[in-house]
Design a protein around this motif. Structure first.
Motif, PDB file in Angstrom:
ATOM      1  N   GLN A 163       0.594  -1.208  -0.063  1.00 33.34           N
ATOM      2  CA  GLN A 163      -0.522   0.205  -0.390  1.00 33.34           C
ATOM      3  C   GLN A 163       0.705   1.546   0.145  1.00 33.34           C
ATOM      4  O   GLN A 163       0.198   2.334  -0.360  1.00 33.34           O
ATOM      5  N   ILE A 164       2.199   0.875   0.361  1.00 32.57           N
ATOM      6  CA  ILE A 164       2.775   2.208   0.341  1.00 32.57           C
ATOM      7  C   ILE A 164       3.596   1.780  -1.321  1.00 32.57           C
ATOM      8  O   ILE A 164       4.207   2.959  -1.792  1.00 32.57           O
ATOM      9  N   THR A 165       4.075   1.418  -0.722  1.00 30.68           N
ATOM     10  CA  THR A 165       5.374   0.716  -2.035  1.00 30.68           C
ATOM     11  C   THR A 165       4.955   0.891  -3.783  1.00 30.68           C
ATOM     12  O   THR A 165       6.000   0.677  -4.523  1.00 30.68           O
ATOM     13  N   ALA A 166       3.769   0.666  -3.512  1.00 29.86           N
ATOM     14  CA  ALA A 166       3.346  -0.303  -5.518  1.00 29.86           C
ATOM     15  C   ALA A 166       3.252   0.821  -6.008  1.00 29.86           C
ATOM     16  O   ALA A 166       4.029   0.609  -7.080  1.00 29.86           O
ATOM     17  N   PRO A 167       2.995   2.067  -6.112  1.00 27.64           N
ATOM     18  CA  PRO A 167       3.294   3.142  -6.796  1.00 27.64           C
ATOM     19  C   PRO A 167       5.181   2.621  -7.607  1.00 27.64           C
ATOM     20  O   PRO A 167       5.362   3.279  -8.680  1.00 27.64           O
ATOM     21  N   TYR A 168       5.534   2.808  -6.510  1.00 25.84           N
ATOM     22  CA  TYR A 168       7.744   2.823  -6.823  1.00 25.84           C
ATOM     23  C   TYR A 168       8.010   1.264  -7.013  1.00 25.84           C
ATOM     24  O   TYR A 168       8.832   1.662  -8.061  1.00 25.84           O
ATOM     25  N   LEU A 169       7.509   0.381  -6.566  1.00 28.14           N
ATOM     26  CA  LEU A 169       8.039  -1.037  -7.426  1.00 28.14           C
ATOM     27  C   LEU A 169       7.648  -0.623  -8.921  1.00 28.14           C
ATOM     28  O   LEU A 169       7.775  -1.918  -9.964  1.00 28.14           O
ATOM     29  N   HIS A 170       6.006   0.052  -8.930  1.00 26.80           N
ATOM     30  CA  HIS A 170       6.295  -0.317 -10.544  1.00 26.80           C
ATOM     31  C   HIS A 170       6.398   0.558 -10.960  1.00 26.80           C
ATOM     32  O   HIS A 170       6.885   0.548 -13.290  1.00 26.80           O
ATOM     33  N   ILE A 171       7.116   1.546 -11.042  1.00 31.91           N
ATOM     34  CA  ILE A 171       8.017   2.521 -10.916  1.00 31.91           C
ATOM     35  C   ILE A 171       9.007   2.242 -12.720  1.00 31.91           C
ATOM     36  O   ILE A 171       9.842   1.783 -13.388  1.00 31.91           O
ATOM     37  N   GLY A 172       9.804   1.019 -10.350  1.00 30.63           N
ATOM     38  CA  GLY A 172      10.727   0.639 -11.176  1.00 30.63           C
ATOM     39  C   GLY A 172      10.566  -1.428 -12.024  1.00 30.63           C
ATOM     40  O   GLY A 172      11.779  -1.408 -12.827  1.00 30.63           O
ATOM     41  N   ALA A 173       9.035  -1.198 -12.096  1.00 34.33           N
ATOM     42  CA  ALA A 173       9.454  -2.369 -12.905  1.00 34.33           C
ATOM     43  C   ALA A 173       9.809  -2.654 -14.226  1.00 34.33           C
ATOM     44  O   ALA A 173       9.555  -2.380 -14.862  1.00 34.33           O
ATOM     45  N   ILE A 174       8.773  -1.225 -14.770  1.00 30.86           N
ATOM     46  CA  ILE A 174       7.922  -0.944 -16.015  1.00 30.86           C
ATOM     47  C   ILE A 174      10.102  -0.347 -16.135  1.00 30.86           C
ATOM     48  O   ILE A 174      10.437  -0.597 -17.467  1.00 30.86           O
ATOM     49  N   THR A 175      10.845   0.476 -15.893  1.00 26.38           N
ATOM     50  CA  THR A 175      12.229   0.350 -15.538  1.00 26.38           C
ATOM     51  C   THR A 175      13.039  -0.832 -16.018  1.00 26.38           C
ATOM     52  O   THR A 175      13.860  -0.903 -17.360  1.00 26.38           O
ATOM     53  N   VAL A 176      12.870  -1.558 -15.095  1.00 24.55           N
ATOM     54  CA  VAL A 176      13.545  -3.343 -16.076  1.00 24.55           C
ATOM     55  C   VAL A 176      12.707  -3.720 -17.341  1.00 24.55           C
ATOM     56  O   VAL A 176      14.016  -3.939 -17.675  1.00 24.55           O
ATOM     57  N   MET A 177      12.066  -3.464 -17.574  1.00 21.49           N
ATOM     58  CA  MET A 177      10.696  -4.042 -19.239  1.00 21.49           C
ATOM     59  C   MET A 177      11.725  -2.410 -20.423  1.00 21.49           C
ATOM     60  O   MET A 177      12.322  -2.995 -21.774  1.00 21.49           O
ATOM     61  N   VAL A 178      12.180  -1.404 -20.014  1.00 16.83           N
ATOM     62  CA  VAL A 178      12.512  -0.855 -21.218  1.00 16.83           C
ATOM     63  C   VAL A 178      14.122  -1.452 -20.936  1.00 16.83           C
ATOM     64  O   VAL A 178      14.054  -1.151 -21.918  1.00 16.83           O
ATOM     65  N   LEU A 179      14.616  -1.724 -19.854  1.00 10.48           N
ATOM     66  CA  LEU A 179      15.909  -2.162 -19.937  1.00 10.48           C
ATOM     67  C   LEU A 179      15.690  -3.510 -20.740  1.00 10.48           C
ATOM     68  O   LEU A 179      16.978  -3.289 -22.136  1.00 10.48           O
TER      69      LEU A 179
END
Length: 524
Positions: A163-179
């Motif tokens: 509930q706290i980290t999900a928005p930031y984990l989402h950004i991290g996951a998208i970054t991995v997909m770009v790489l």
């Protein structure tokens, strides 16, 4: 052939040589092979180990995240191990360091593999790394299984953390997909069959689409409109300030008061001659020097000692020796001297201190063991101390013990009746309950709101980490019991607090930027 290999040996490919050297221990050019267009990135035998590497990465990531979020309860984990092993050690910190090292090792191997794929090189994992990967996988799976069996509530902590980290984990996951788009695009373009291209690109695009849409299902009480945040929860010192002083001692409660705590929490045991005193454990082994004074009685129940015997024990030297918290602040020389001279604290003195500072008190009351003189009159004796000996004002007492609650209400109507578990609002009102004292894993903004509407406040325990306190604040909790009054008192607003508009902008910008970058990579 020999001449060609000798020439290849001196081709300058330092980047690829480093990648292949660290991943495969193949530092020479003639030892490597390029992937032919349309062919598999590795030989059949190696195809078994690459999924193993990915699996080790996933499980080690899950374990590291789970154990990192469990930091709030490290002291409970160390206390559990102390009870089984008989000596104090910061096993929680060691486990965190090991988890971080193993994760970094597997991540490095996976990054090397992705870079080799991007350079069109065949993958060959050196045998030593294969063993290391297998060990990391076994360690992570075993650790997750053991913690799930012995400490399953930590998964509730993980769910709360989302509930706290999900928005930031989402950004991290998208970054991995770009790489990952570079090696995916490279192999898709090199494929000589449409079917192979679909097999490569299809799953990638499906995962990417899922990540783009997953924020639609996210919920966080810290994403809210401005002006809707409730007041900051009151801070109740758990056994005082156990990171600054020995727990359940006068010094510990004074430290809580010095740092602006709103209440004091403790544990009450009754001595053999009827003196209520403060002690959390059933024995005196962990928090006193009984090993030195009475070495043959270390396993005896604390309630079976007389008060005169208890007064002989030191309740502070263990704190300086064992250092029960991994992130304890260094004590001044004066505090060290004071800690060394702490003794077991009487309930009556504790209540007088709280009354003099106008602090709320809440405590767990332990029933004495069989054949104890006060086995059946433990509540009466405790009430006698509260009402007749301490002089504390009744409204400062949060009465938690459920046994003989109606009798307690009749002799002490001024106590704030507190329940230790959830129940229907109608039942709570019938029993004159005005406060709930719940473990933080039962945190629910909906339940807290429902109880608040019935004028029943909620206290959550034990909340130590700023992110968890922020979540409790956003969920509407009126108070928390904590080991870290000195840290949480300085928090001016919840961490990760944002409006829905701010979150939508962050979400849309992340998705648009990633689409642009991935499109450029596939186009190039």
């Amino acid at each position: 052939v020999v001449r060609r290999r000798l020439l290849q040996r001196y081709e300058h490919q330092p980047f690829i040589s480093c990648l292949a050297g660290f991943y495969s221990c193949r530092w020479k050019r003639y030892q490597r092979r390029r992937t032919e267009p349309g062919k598999c990135c590795c030989k059949t035998r190696e195809c078994v180990f690459f999924p193993l590497l990915v699996g080790a990465f996933c499980f080690s990531l899950v374990f590291l995240y789970m154990w990192g979020e469990a930091k709030n309860d490290y002291n409970n984990f160390d206390w559990y191990n102390y009870g089984n092993l008989g000596f104090w050690f910061l096993w929680s910190l060691v486990l965190l360091i090991v988890a971080a090292i193993l994760f970094m090792y597997i991540t490095l191997l996976l990054v090397l593999a992705m870079c080799l794929l991007a350079e069109g090189q065949q993958l060959y994992l050196h045998w030593s790394h294969k063993i290391g990967t297998f060990l990391v996988l076994c360690f992570s799976v075993t650790a997750l299984f053991i913690l799930s069996v012995l400490w399953g509530d930590q998964w509730k902590t993980v769910r709360l953390s989302f509930q706290i980290t999900a928005p930031y984990l989402h950004i991290g996951a998208i970054t991995v997909m770009v790489l990952l788009s570079w090696p995916v695009a490279l192999h898709a373009i090199r494929a000589d069959k449409k079917v192979v291209q679909v097999v490569i690109v299809g799953p990638y695009l499906a995962i990417l689409l899922f990540l783009f849409l997953i924020p639609l299902g996210m919920y966080s009480p810290c994403i809210r409109e401005m002006g809707t945040l409730g007041p900051k929860p009151a801070l109740i010192g758990h056994r005082g300030a156990p990171m600054l002083a020995p727990e359940n001692t006068e010094m510990s409660f004074q430290k809580t008061i010095e740092h602006g705590g709103d209440g004091l929490e403790t544990d009450v045991t009754i001595s053999y001659d009827g003196v209520p005193f403060l002690m959390h454990d059933s024995t005196l082994r962990r928090t006193t020097n009984i090993k030195e004074v009475y070495p043959n009685d270390t396993a005896q129940n604390a309630a079976l000692f007389s008060w005169d015997t208890l007064q002989e024990l030191n309740a502070g030297t263990w704190f300086l020796k064992d250092k029960p918290f991994s992130c304890m602040d260094s004590l001044s020389r004066a505090d060290q001297t004071q800690a060394k001279n702490q003794s077991i604290y009487k309930l009556s003195n504790f209540l007088r201190l709280a009354d003099s500072q106008n602090k709320l008190v809440i405590f767990d009351l332990y029933r004495p063991p069989e054949k104890h003189p006060y086995r059946n009159s433990w509540i009466n004796r405790t009430l006698d101390v509260i009402l007749n000996e301490s002089g504390i004002r009744p409204h400062l007492v949060l009465w938690l013990e459920n046994d003989m609650r109606s009798f307690v209400q009749s002799v002490a109507p001024g106590f704030q009746q507190t329940m230790g578990s959830k129940a229907p609002v109608e039942d709570l009102l019938m029993d004159n309950i005005v406060k709930l004292n719940l473990p933080y894993t039962e945190m629910s903004s909906e339940d807290i709101r429902k109880y608040t509407e019935a004028n029943i406040t909620t206290n959550l325990y034990v909340v130590n980490e700023p992110w968890l306190f922020s979540l409790a604040w956003c969920s509407g909790a009126q108070s928390v019991t904590t080991n870290t009054v000195h840290m949480l008192k300085n928090l001016r607003q919840p961490l990760f607090l944002m409006t829905p508009q701010q979150y939508n902008i962050m979400w849309i910008l992340t998705d648009l930027t990633s689409v642009l970058l991935i499109s450029l990579i596939f186009a190039l």
